[in-house]
Motif scaffolding. Sequence first.
Motif, PDB file in Angstrom:
ATOM      1  N   MET A  61       0.830  -1.197   0.113  1.00 27.17           N
ATOM      2  CA  MET A  61       0.076  -0.112  -0.039  1.00 27.17           C
ATOM      3  C   MET A  61       0.889   1.059  -0.071  1.00 27.17           C
ATOM      4  O   MET A  61       0.505   2.398  -0.440  1.00 27.17           O
ATOM      5  N   THR A  62       2.161   1.049   0.705  1.00 27.74           N
ATOM      6  CA  THR A  62       2.744   2.396   0.825  1.00 27.74           C
ATOM      7  C   THR A  62       4.426   2.010   0.431  1.00 27.74           C
ATOM      8  O   THR A  62       4.532   0.998   0.021  1.00 27.74           O
ATOM      9  N   SER A  63       5.294   2.986   0.740  1.00 28.89           N
ATOM     10  CA  SER A  63       6.549   2.607   0.521  1.00 28.89           C
ATOM     11  C   SER A  63       7.586   2.840   1.715  1.00 28.89           C
ATOM     12  O   SER A  63       8.681   3.009   1.658  1.00 28.89           O
ATOM     13  N   GLY A  64       7.014   3.046   2.876  1.00 25.34           N
ATOM     14  CA  GLY A  64       7.460   3.140   4.373  1.00 25.34           C
ATOM     15  C   GLY A  64       7.061   2.621   5.217  1.00 25.34           C
ATOM     16  O   GLY A  64       6.343   1.323   5.408  1.00 25.34           O
ATOM     17  N   SER A  65       7.585   3.137   6.613  1.00 20.98           N
ATOM     18  CA  SER A  65       7.219   2.518   7.825  1.00 20.98           C
ATOM     19  C   SER A  65       5.696   2.806   8.283  1.00 20.98           C
ATOM     20  O   SER A  65       5.428   1.858   9.212  1.00 20.98           O
ATOM     21  N   GLU A  66       4.995   3.338   7.667  1.00 21.07           N
ATOM     22  CA  GLU A  66       3.363   3.498   7.933  1.00 21.07           C
ATOM     23  C   GLU A  66       2.655   2.220   7.087  1.00 21.07           C
ATOM     24  O   GLU A  66       1.433   2.129   7.174  1.00 21.07           O
ATOM     25  N   GLU A  67       3.215   1.313   6.368  1.00 22.69           N
ATOM     26  CA  GLU A  67       2.567  -0.043   5.824  1.00 22.69           C
ATOM     27  C   GLU A  67       1.982  -0.637   6.652  1.00 22.69           C
ATOM     28  O   GLU A  67       2.165  -1.264   7.606  1.00 22.69           O
ATOM     29  N   PRO A  68       0.572  -0.791   6.391  1.00 20.93           N
ATOM     30  CA  PRO A  68      -0.449  -1.546   6.996  1.00 20.93           C
ATOM     31  C   PRO A  68      -0.502  -3.182   6.545  1.00 20.93           C
ATOM     32  O   PRO A  68      -0.747  -3.996   7.334  1.00 20.93           O
ATOM     33  N   ASN A  69      -0.486  -3.289   5.404  1.00 24.12           N
ATOM     34  CA  ASN A  69      -0.790  -4.433   4.599  1.00 24.12           C
ATOM     35  C   ASN A  69       0.405  -5.653   4.388  1.00 24.12           C
ATOM     36  O   ASN A  69       0.239  -6.769   4.834  1.00 24.12           O
ATOM     37  N   SER A 312      -0.596   7.455  -3.654  1.00 23.21           N
ATOM     38  CA  SER A 312      -0.171   8.028  -5.140  1.00 23.21           C
ATOM     39  C   SER A 312       1.137   8.234  -4.847  1.00 23.21           C
ATOM     40  O   SER A 312       2.342   8.320  -5.788  1.00 23.21           O
ATOM     41  N   SER A 313       1.747   8.915  -3.429  1.00 28.93           N
ATOM     42  CA  SER A 313       3.283   9.176  -3.325  1.00 28.93           C
ATOM     43  C   SER A 313       4.069   7.912  -3.265  1.00 28.93           C
ATOM     44  O   SER A 313       5.255   7.849  -3.578  1.00 28.93           O
ATOM     45  N   ALA A 314       3.529   6.907  -2.919  1.00 30.21           N
ATOM     46  CA  ALA A 314       4.221   5.516  -2.936  1.00 30.21           C
ATOM     47  C   ALA A 314       4.444   5.099  -4.524  1.00 30.21           C
ATOM     48  O   ALA A 314       5.675   4.823  -4.820  1.00 30.21           O
ATOM     49  N   ILE A 315       3.520   5.325  -5.242  1.00 26.21           N
ATOM     50  CA  ILE A 315       3.660   5.266  -6.870  1.00 26.21           C
ATOM     51  C   ILE A 315       4.734   5.960  -7.189  1.00 26.21           C
ATOM     52  O   ILE A 315       5.616   5.308  -8.107  1.00 26.21           O
ATOM     53  N   LYS A 316       4.918   7.167  -6.752  1.00 25.13           N
ATOM     54  CA  LYS A 316       5.890   8.254  -7.405  1.00 25.13           C
ATOM     55  C   LYS A 316       7.309   7.802  -6.861  1.00 25.13           C
ATOM     56  O   LYS A 316       8.180   7.666  -7.460  1.00 25.13           O
ATOM     57  N   LYS A 317       7.373   7.197  -5.861  1.00 19.71           N
ATOM     58  CA  LYS A 317       8.618   6.671  -4.954  1.00 19.71           C
ATOM     59  C   LYS A 317       9.100   5.406  -5.922  1.00 19.71           C
ATOM     60  O   LYS A 317      10.249   5.384  -6.031  1.00 19.71           O
ATOM     61  N   TYR A 318       8.234   4.584  -5.908  1.00 21.43           N
ATOM     62  CA  TYR A 318       8.665   3.285  -6.838  1.00 21.43           C
ATOM     63  C   TYR A 318       8.980   3.532  -8.012  1.00 21.43           C
ATOM     64  O   TYR A 318      10.105   2.981  -8.367  1.00 21.43           O
ATOM     65  N   ILE A 319       8.649   4.443  -8.603  1.00 27.45           N
ATOM     66  CA  ILE A 319       8.885   4.917  -9.889  1.00 27.45           C
ATOM     67  C   ILE A 319      10.341   5.715 -10.003  1.00 27.45           C
ATOM     68  O   ILE A 319      11.320   5.488 -10.645  1.00 27.45           O
TER      69      ILE A 319
END
Lengths: 1003, 91
Positions: A61-69, A312-319
Amino acid sequence: MSNNLRFKTSKFIDETYRVSFKFNNKTYFGFKGDTLASALLANGIHLVGRSFKYHRPRGIMTSGSEEPNAIIQLHDNSSRTEPNVRATEVEIYEGLVASSQNCWPSVNFDVGGINNLLSPILPAGFYYKTFMWPASFWEKYEYFIRKSAGLGKSPKVADPDIYEHNYIHCDVLVIGAGISGIMAAKIAAKNGFKTLLVDEKSYLGGSSIYDNSEFSKINNQLTCSWLEKEINEISKLENLEIKIRTSVAAYHGYNFLLARESLTDHLPINQRDKKVRHRLLKIRAKKVITATGSIERPLIFDNNDRPGILLSSAIKKYIDLYGVACGENNILFTNNDTAYETAMSLIQRGIKINAIIDNREQVDSKICYEVEKNNIKIYKGFSVVDTYGYRRINKISIMKLSKDGQTVIGDKTKLNCDCLGLSGGWTPAVHLFTQSGGKLKFREEDQVFIPDVYPSDQISIGSCNGDFGLEEVIKNTLSSLKKFLNIDNSEYKTVEIISVLNQSKRNIWLLPSDKSIGKTKSFVDYQNDATSKDIKLALREGFRSIEHVKRYTTTGMGTDQGKLGNMHALGIISETAGTKMGEHGTTTFRPPYTPLTFGTIVGRNVGEFFDIFRRTPIHDWHVKNNAEFENVGQWKRAWYYPKENENMHQAVQRESKAARDSAGILDASTLGKIDIQGTDASEFLNRVYTNAWSKLAVGKCRYGLMLNEDGMVYDDGVTTRLGENHYIMTTTTGGAANVLGKLEDYLQTEWPELDVYLSSVTDHYATISVCGPNSKKIVSKVIPDLDFSDEMFPHMSFKNAKIGNIKCRVMRISFTGEQSYEINIQANFGKSVWERCMDAGKDFNITPYGTETMHLLRAEKGFIIVGQDTDATLTPIDLQMDWIVSKKKYDFIGKRSLYRSDTIREDRKQLVGLLTENPEEVLEEGAQIVSDVKKSPIEMLGHVTSSYYSPNLKKSIALGVLKSGKNMLGQKLIIPMENKNINVIVADPVFLDKEGKKLNAKL
Amino acid sequence: MFLINCPFCGEREQSEFKAGGEAHIVRPKQPTELSDDEWAEYLFMRKNIKGVQFERWNHIHGCRKWFNMVRDTSNDQIKAVYKMGEKPPVK
């Protein structure tokens, strides 16, 4: 690896370094620099876990320490296995093994998924409501609840890794190395502050380090290029220490912080041997600068949890950072401008965007026009109402929002996608600020809580302070630092910033649906499966406080502590209850910010270092002679010395018999020893002990009992008058430190006029006690120069003596009822004197005995052990020790309490002896004493405190406390045990030699 | 964890200290003269203030000295430390 997902343009990924890893037993490849999450996404894998309650498929879901899934089990089937690790934080290395949690038999097909269909009957509070009745069924329910509780598996063997703790003192601590943190660290260090900069990531620069957008520039350079130069510069600063992979877990008062520095988690297993894995940093900072950034908010709508839905910020970071596309047909759903930055990153790489759904009717910033120019359809004033696809999102449906945003209107349009990016605005990461005691305020315009009142010397800067635009961040950072550090800032004199983001936002906490809320599943807390429906149910059922709603619905109670959804929960509560958002406050942010392993918390305090223990100077001899040890306070005391095949009972019987028949020897070095000097020493003892001390002659010893001010027995021991103004007090082994503390307390606070000085000398002396009818003969051989005749050296007296050239003190005192001599000698001679005694006692069968035999021997004599026979509810009168309470003394500690209405009651519990009808039957210590087993409920009259089989009396003996015990001598009572009732007779607590003939017997 | 300014040693970490309850409760000089109620008042009754509280502390892993401290229990701010027998420097 699917090539069209990996864009080999990222400078953060080392494409020459291929890394293989296993996920759910399949081998995949990634590159050095990848996280487990980015590597999985590059392989087209979104589905990584199942949710906690409904077992719904969940993706990254995310790209950092806030990841819940994406919380996974790391290192399956190894001693290093660890549950609930966030895949978004794991840096991959060759040979990494990980698997999904909370699913069986596999993440793709999970039997527990049935819970999703059962969800109508699993509402909030389901467990509270269902398993409460009938009460007797609890044991049956418990088995199943325990089975389904928890995520992941804990390791079953010892952790092979090393952990340590480290103290750090600094002038300025900067938490977070994003753009504002970097600037703060540079300014602080350059102005002479000893500075520490920490960041939880493996790289510096935060999200700005991959910001290569033409739309935000600093001094006409791309933000990332400008920041790279800054980082390059600070890495050379002498005053600055930088720690990456270091996550601040707790921010306590007085700027005391705990951080975990991860040192080996990113290395292949074979490179970790003998290296420290984590270091717990205990940081004391004079000033703290919090620059922890912010966390993007998801949006809450029906089925907002499918794999393929990311921030959306995670999608940006992954790319931008990892060069990984999260999908090939993307849709972005937003209520603000940030999603357009993501869109620009995708457009730059030629990745397809099917549509952007924007809540706002008006979208007019420059970046939005730029996106529109690229022929991307923007649905303005629309909302997503549903999503489709089981293991991966494949479709969404959208509808137009009404003017007030409360309903959706018009036709439903379906759009295809394989990835949906959500942007609900930003939540400042104020966790550490509030942990430190800081008070928040609510900012209406963009619905965020931001720092308001600082409890210590600290400041929040950057987006954790609610500054979201680049220009705001930099300008406010500079001006706040100037004030905070009290400096005339010469750095960054000219900073020209171009930033085109508009801060407009249309905030709707719970987006409307065309279905009734009962038919939707809009997840607020992804990990705990708490939906908006659950929160509304809790409100309907009368919960109002956010803290109660949290616990009832479990919102925010997962391993991610609700980093994503807590704000929405608050929003839905205030919208539903019709209250103002700021009024509810927030739930309490508790440490740790991200989970810590037990190893990190414990550090080196494992195995033999788990707790400190103290050894007597004679310890090695006991070990060599096969002693079993007992823990008494921090001491290791010899418990008994089994010979050949003896068990404990046999050894203790032999030792006890030998001590009474001929001679025994005990290491009593652990008894507390307090040296008391001063012209008022006698008066002091008068005040702290119950008995009188003024008339004790020099060279004499006396037993004393110490009470608490409430009249209850606190400690006991023998005190010897060494000189006119000099005493040595002995205390119980476990009570030594507390007694000294208590005496100091009275001396310093109540009686400062007394001329008395106290020193603990417990460790200075070894104490060897030789007892038994032949003890005198033995000590005479060890100290031939000393006159041991009864005339010269009677019971309860003391002599200075010498063994060779070494001075020692000899006391004739007894805890066994036998003639007994205690030799006190400088600790380092203890072992050799002990060996001399053993040697001298050879002809008398001198027998070393441990604490168990000591306890038995004293019980035969009815001597109490404070803490075993007493428990802070017994006065000396209760113990039948009236003789030791001075009637003449005007005052002593606890005296007044001895005749309070409660302490003079006749029916208090009192110390008695107990004899079993069957002399072979030994009672259990702690067993209850009753008189009538037929009455229900059975009245408890007291309990057994000490119980032994006495080889000297050839019968079972016991001590106990009993209601009105003093008046019950000779009465028959019952000790009810599990399978039988034992008959006992109340007896005098002194079982042996009541007259004390043995102490003074001529031998 | 607090930093406590021991009046004898200076600033030290809280782990070196032991809290000793409410300050300025004087042990009666003549306990035997007191009624049960009066004695109970001294023995058992303690304030438990949310706010500014006067406390006794002992630098137990340091100089072993007892001293007084004024602390706001609502935010753990230490207002003052002073030696036994001295008057509180703040109200």
